[in-house]
Scaffold this motif. Structure first.
Motif, PDB file in Angstrom:
ATOM      1  N   LYS A  19       7.008 -19.577   2.091  1.00 22.72           N
ATOM      2  CA  LYS A  19       7.900 -18.475   1.931  1.00 22.72           C
ATOM      3  C   LYS A  19       7.396 -17.023   2.113  1.00 22.72           C
ATOM      4  O   LYS A  19       8.095 -16.132   2.587  1.00 22.72           O
ATOM      5  CB  LYS A  19       8.112 -18.603   0.329  1.00 22.72           C
ATOM      6  CG  LYS A  19       8.656 -19.644  -0.228  1.00 22.72           C
ATOM      7  CD  LYS A  19       8.782 -19.675  -1.853  1.00 22.72           C
ATOM      8  CE  LYS A  19       7.573 -20.476  -2.446  1.00 22.72           C
ATOM      9  NZ  LYS A  19       6.406 -19.396  -3.031  1.00 22.72           N
ATOM     10  N   GLU A  43       6.442 -15.055  -9.596  1.00 22.86           N
ATOM     11  CA  GLU A  43       6.048 -15.877 -10.970  1.00 22.86           C
ATOM     12  C   GLU A  43       5.416 -17.106 -10.708  1.00 22.86           C
ATOM     13  O   GLU A  43       5.519 -17.624  -9.581  1.00 22.86           O
ATOM     14  CB  GLU A  43       7.737 -16.396 -11.531  1.00 22.86           C
ATOM     15  CG  GLU A  43       8.353 -15.236 -11.942  1.00 22.86           C
ATOM     16  CD  GLU A  43       9.212 -15.660 -13.281  1.00 22.86           C
ATOM     17  OE1 GLU A  43       9.569 -16.977 -13.338  1.00 22.86           O
ATOM     18  OE2 GLU A  43       9.753 -14.641 -13.828  1.00 22.86           O
ATOM     19  N   LEU A  58      -2.097 -22.496 -13.599  1.00 20.65           N
ATOM     20  CA  LEU A  58      -2.458 -22.952 -12.246  1.00 20.65           C
ATOM     21  C   LEU A  58      -3.786 -23.557 -12.290  1.00 20.65           C
ATOM     22  O   LEU A  58      -4.185 -24.217 -11.349  1.00 20.65           O
ATOM     23  CB  LEU A  58      -2.679 -21.441 -11.191  1.00 20.65           C
ATOM     24  CG  LEU A  58      -1.308 -21.615 -10.119  1.00 20.65           C
ATOM     25  CD1 LEU A  58       0.006 -21.406 -11.183  1.00 20.65           C
ATOM     26  CD2 LEU A  58      -1.471 -20.393  -9.177  1.00 20.65           C
ATOM     27  N   ARG A  75       7.718 -15.712 -18.146  1.00 19.97           N
ATOM     28  CA  ARG A  75       8.947 -15.053 -17.490  1.00 19.97           C
ATOM     29  C   ARG A  75       9.540 -14.126 -18.594  1.00 19.97           C
ATOM     30  O   ARG A  75      10.079 -12.969 -18.081  1.00 19.97           O
ATOM     31  CB  ARG A  75       9.778 -16.531 -17.384  1.00 19.97           C
ATOM     32  CG  ARG A  75      11.215 -16.063 -16.824  1.00 19.97           C
ATOM     33  CD  ARG A  75      12.142 -17.335 -16.103  1.00 19.97           C
ATOM     34  NE  ARG A  75      11.208 -17.934 -15.157  1.00 19.97           N
ATOM     35  CZ  ARG A  75      10.741 -19.046 -14.993  1.00 19.97           C
ATOM     36  NH1 ARG A  75      10.968 -20.039 -16.143  1.00 19.97           N
ATOM     37  NH2 ARG A  75       9.950 -19.545 -14.212  1.00 19.97           N
ATOM     38  N   ARG A  97       9.605 -17.063  -6.599  1.00 18.35           N
ATOM     39  CA  ARG A  97       9.775 -18.221  -7.558  1.00 18.35           C
ATOM     40  C   ARG A  97      10.385 -17.669  -8.881  1.00 18.35           C
ATOM     41  O   ARG A  97      10.048 -16.511  -9.269  1.00 18.35           O
ATOM     42  CB  ARG A  97       8.609 -18.881  -7.929  1.00 18.35           C
ATOM     43  CG  ARG A  97       7.901 -19.723  -6.710  1.00 18.35           C
ATOM     44  CD  ARG A  97       6.699 -20.746  -7.364  1.00 18.35           C
ATOM     45  NE  ARG A  97       6.219 -21.282  -6.348  1.00 18.35           N
ATOM     46  CZ  ARG A  97       6.462 -22.140  -5.696  1.00 18.35           C
ATOM     47  NH1 ARG A  97       7.579 -22.832  -5.959  1.00 18.35           N
ATOM     48  NH2 ARG A  97       5.619 -22.643  -4.756  1.00 18.35           N
ATOM     49  N   PHE A  98      11.139 -18.405  -9.401  1.00 15.29           N
ATOM     50  CA  PHE A  98      11.947 -18.070 -10.715  1.00 15.29           C
ATOM     51  C   PHE A  98      12.249 -19.225 -11.519  1.00 15.29           C
ATOM     52  O   PHE A  98      11.425 -20.504 -11.304  1.00 15.29           O
ATOM     53  CB  PHE A  98      12.894 -17.130 -10.403  1.00 15.29           C
ATOM     54  CG  PHE A  98      13.555 -16.616 -11.861  1.00 15.29           C
ATOM     55  CD1 PHE A  98      12.885 -15.553 -12.278  1.00 15.29           C
ATOM     56  CD2 PHE A  98      14.804 -16.791 -12.427  1.00 15.29           C
ATOM     57  CE1 PHE A  98      13.097 -14.661 -13.594  1.00 15.29           C
ATOM     58  CE2 PHE A  98      15.179 -15.899 -13.406  1.00 15.29           C
ATOM     59  CZ  PHE A  98      14.484 -15.200 -13.976  1.00 15.29           C
ATOM     60  N   ALA A 101      11.847 -23.004 -10.387  1.00 13.91           N
ATOM     61  CA  ALA A 101      10.744 -23.701 -10.050  1.00 13.91           C
ATOM     62  C   ALA A 101      10.190 -24.582 -11.264  1.00 13.91           C
ATOM     63  O   ALA A 101       9.378 -25.425 -11.364  1.00 13.91           O
ATOM     64  CB  ALA A 101       9.527 -22.482  -9.827  1.00 13.91           C
ATOM     65  N   SER A 102      10.589 -23.893 -12.685  1.00  7.91           N
ATOM     66  CA  SER A 102      10.311 -24.700 -13.702  1.00  7.91           C
ATOM     67  C   SER A 102      11.021 -26.174 -13.917  1.00  7.91           C
ATOM     68  O   SER A 102      10.427 -27.052 -14.235  1.00  7.91           O
ATOM     69  CB  SER A 102      10.697 -23.765 -15.103  1.00  7.91           C
ATOM     70  OG  SER A 102      10.101 -22.438 -15.081  1.00  7.91           O
ATOM     71  N   TYR A 105       9.072 -28.104 -11.180  1.00  6.87           N
ATOM     72  CA  TYR A 105       7.821 -28.744 -11.193  1.00  6.87           C
ATOM     73  C   TYR A 105       7.628 -29.409 -12.474  1.00  6.87           C
ATOM     74  O   TYR A 105       7.008 -30.332 -12.680  1.00  6.87           O
ATOM     75  CB  TYR A 105       6.805 -27.541 -11.180  1.00  6.87           C
ATOM     76  CG  TYR A 105       6.661 -26.990  -9.571  1.00  6.87           C
ATOM     77  CD1 TYR A 105       7.429 -26.277  -8.880  1.00  6.87           C
ATOM     78  CD2 TYR A 105       5.256 -27.537  -8.992  1.00  6.87           C
ATOM     79  CE1 TYR A 105       7.132 -25.920  -7.544  1.00  6.87           C
ATOM     80  CE2 TYR A 105       5.156 -27.192  -7.644  1.00  6.87           C
ATOM     81  CZ  TYR A 105       5.974 -26.457  -6.875  1.00  6.87           C
ATOM     82  OH  TYR A 105       5.660 -26.176  -5.906  1.00  6.87           O
ATOM     83  N   GLN A 106       7.929 -28.653 -13.687  1.00  2.63           N
ATOM     84  CA  GLN A 106       7.666 -29.201 -14.958  1.00  2.63           C
ATOM     85  C   GLN A 106       8.798 -30.267 -15.055  1.00  2.63           C
ATOM     86  O   GLN A 106       8.443 -31.128 -15.752  1.00  2.63           O
ATOM     87  CB  GLN A 106       7.901 -28.057 -16.083  1.00  2.63           C
ATOM     88  CG  GLN A 106       6.705 -27.141 -16.147  1.00  2.63           C
ATOM     89  CD  GLN A 106       6.385 -26.333 -15.003  1.00  2.63           C
ATOM     90  OE1 GLN A 106       7.221 -25.528 -14.622  1.00  2.63           O
ATOM     91  NE2 GLN A 106       5.079 -26.306 -14.517  1.00  2.63           N
ATOM     92  N   PHE A 168      -1.579 -27.384  -9.023  1.00  7.07           N
ATOM     93  CA  PHE A 168      -0.494 -28.142  -8.149  1.00  7.07           C
ATOM     94  C   PHE A 168      -0.449 -28.214  -6.786  1.00  7.07           C
ATOM     95  O   PHE A 168      -0.135 -29.393  -6.308  1.00  7.07           O
ATOM     96  CB  PHE A 168       0.766 -26.801  -8.383  1.00  7.07           C
ATOM     97  CG  PHE A 168       1.270 -26.715  -9.835  1.00  7.07           C
ATOM     98  CD1 PHE A 168       2.013 -27.572 -10.588  1.00  7.07           C
ATOM     99  CD2 PHE A 168       0.941 -25.610 -10.295  1.00  7.07           C
ATOM    100  CE1 PHE A 168       2.310 -27.169 -11.828  1.00  7.07           C
ATOM    101  CE2 PHE A 168       1.210 -25.290 -11.818  1.00  7.07           C
ATOM    102  CZ  PHE A 168       1.892 -26.220 -12.312  1.00  7.07           C
TER     103      PHE A 168
HETATM  104  P1  TMP Z   1       2.474 -19.836  -5.714  1.00 11.05           P
HETATM  105  O1  TMP Z   1       2.806 -18.346  -6.281  1.00 11.05           O
HETATM  106  O2  TMP Z   1       1.220 -19.781  -5.027  1.00 11.05           O
HETATM  107  O3  TMP Z   1       3.661 -20.314  -5.139  1.00 11.05           O
HETATM  108  O4  TMP Z   1       2.142 -20.707  -7.045  1.00 11.05           O
HETATM  109  C1  TMP Z   1       2.605 -20.903  -8.253  1.00 11.05           C
HETATM  110  C2  TMP Z   1       2.562 -22.187  -8.508  1.00 11.05           C
HETATM  111  O5  TMP Z   1       3.035 -22.501  -9.850  1.00 11.05           O
HETATM  112  C3  TMP Z   1       3.435 -23.277  -7.767  1.00 11.05           C
HETATM  113  O6  TMP Z   1       2.516 -24.336  -7.580  1.00 11.05           O
HETATM  114  C4  TMP Z   1       4.517 -23.605  -8.526  1.00 11.05           C
HETATM  115  C5  TMP Z   1       3.990 -23.616  -9.994  1.00 11.05           C
HETATM  116  N1  TMP Z   1       5.021 -22.931 -10.817  1.00 11.05           N
HETATM  117  C6  TMP Z   1       5.595 -23.804 -12.019  1.00 11.05           C
HETATM  118  O7  TMP Z   1       5.081 -24.898 -11.860  1.00 11.05           O
HETATM  119  N2  TMP Z   1       6.572 -23.604 -12.836  1.00 11.05           N
HETATM  120  C7  TMP Z   1       7.006 -22.291 -12.725  1.00 11.05           C
HETATM  121  O8  TMP Z   1       8.007 -22.288 -13.563  1.00 11.05           O
HETATM  122  C8  TMP Z   1       6.751 -21.770 -11.538  1.00 11.05           C
HETATM  123  C9  TMP Z   1       7.507 -20.211 -11.715  1.00 11.05           C
HETATM  124  C10 TMP Z   1       5.614 -21.799 -10.807  1.00 11.05           C
END
Ligand code: TMP
Length: 221
Positions: A19, A43, A58, A75, A97-98, A101-102, A105-106, A168
């Motif tokens: 990205k 984020e 992280l 956030r 990311r916003f 992503a939660s 990922y979560q 991650f």
């Molecule tokens: P990045 O900024 O290098 O993409 O890394 C942010 C990491 O955080 C990425 O692996 C995704 C993770 N993340 C979450 O797990 N939850 C979230 O809400 C956000 C915004 C990012």
């Protein structure tokens, strides 16, 4: 575009989807071609407090609920300190990311309760009293979300040896398959907010697709 002239765009995708360079290029398009003031942010992060929370999220091992609460706490601070003020000033906010992503990922990745995430989203992104940014009954969400969609196996190859992986980035491909499924689910629930870009191409072709998509909806030239 909002009544203040502000425009809020988020960028999503699994780790390794590529990205970052495109976000920079898009910022330059808005600045050079449209003379817009751009706030480029990310984020978790974007404020001193949220950047501290980012380091924890992280790097530190924690249970999924703690992780979810921390990303939403970051956030909230980010919205209050950076995103809302920038949108009220009529700026373009480009956010790496916003909230999707939660959920990805979560929610999909860690298996944390999707409904609890939706509640947190309501609390953190709720409309303020006399809010000129957010219409009645709605949440503060991006006007547009660009999803860089890349097969997790390809992303894993791209990430190999690039840098020391964080918590991650060191997850197995199967985790990212779930995360990608989470993004697909978010797109399905709100298709008009999303543009999906095939990120399994050269950066030049990805940029071409991105430019074309933006032109098609009249956002940039
Ligand atoms: P990045 O900024 O290098 O993409 O890394 C942010 C990491 O955080 C990425 O692996 C995704 C993770 N993340 C979450 O797990 N939850 C979230 O809400 C956000 C915004 C990012």
């Amino acid at each position: 575009m909002r009544s203040t002239g502000g425009l809020f765009i988020s960028f999503e995708g699994i780790d390794g989807a590529g990205k970052s360079t495109h976000i920079e290029s898009l910022a330059n398009v808005f600045r050079a071609q449209q003379q817009r003031v751009v706030t480029l942010t990310r984020e978790p992060g974007g404020t001193p407090l949220a950047e501290q929370l980012r380091q924890m999220v992280l790097n530190d091992v924690m249970d999924p609920m703690t992780e979810a609460l921390l990303v939403f706490a970051a956030r909230r601070d980010h919205i209050q300190q950076v995103i809302r003020p920038a949108l009220l000033r009529g700026e373009v906010v480009l956010c790496d990311r916003f909230t999707d992503a939660s959920f990805a990922y979560q929610g999909a990745g860690r298996g944390f309760d999707w409904n609890v995430l939706a509640t947190l989203e309501t609390w953190v992104q709720g409309r303020a009293p006399n809010d000129s940014l957010v219409p009645m009954g709605q949440l503060l969400k991006p006007d547009l979300t660009i999803w860089f969609d890349l097969p997790p196996a390809i992303a894993a190859q791209r990430l190999l040896g690039t840098r020391v992986p964080d918590k991650f980035e060191s997850q197995p491909v199967s985790f990212f398959e779930q995360v990608a499924g989470g993004y697909a689910q978010r797109l399905a629930s709100d298709p008009s907010r999303f543009v999906r870009i095939n990120a399994d191409q050269s950066p030049e072709l990805v940029w071409q697709d991105l430019s074309q998509a933006g032109r098609a909806i009249g956002l940039w030239i």
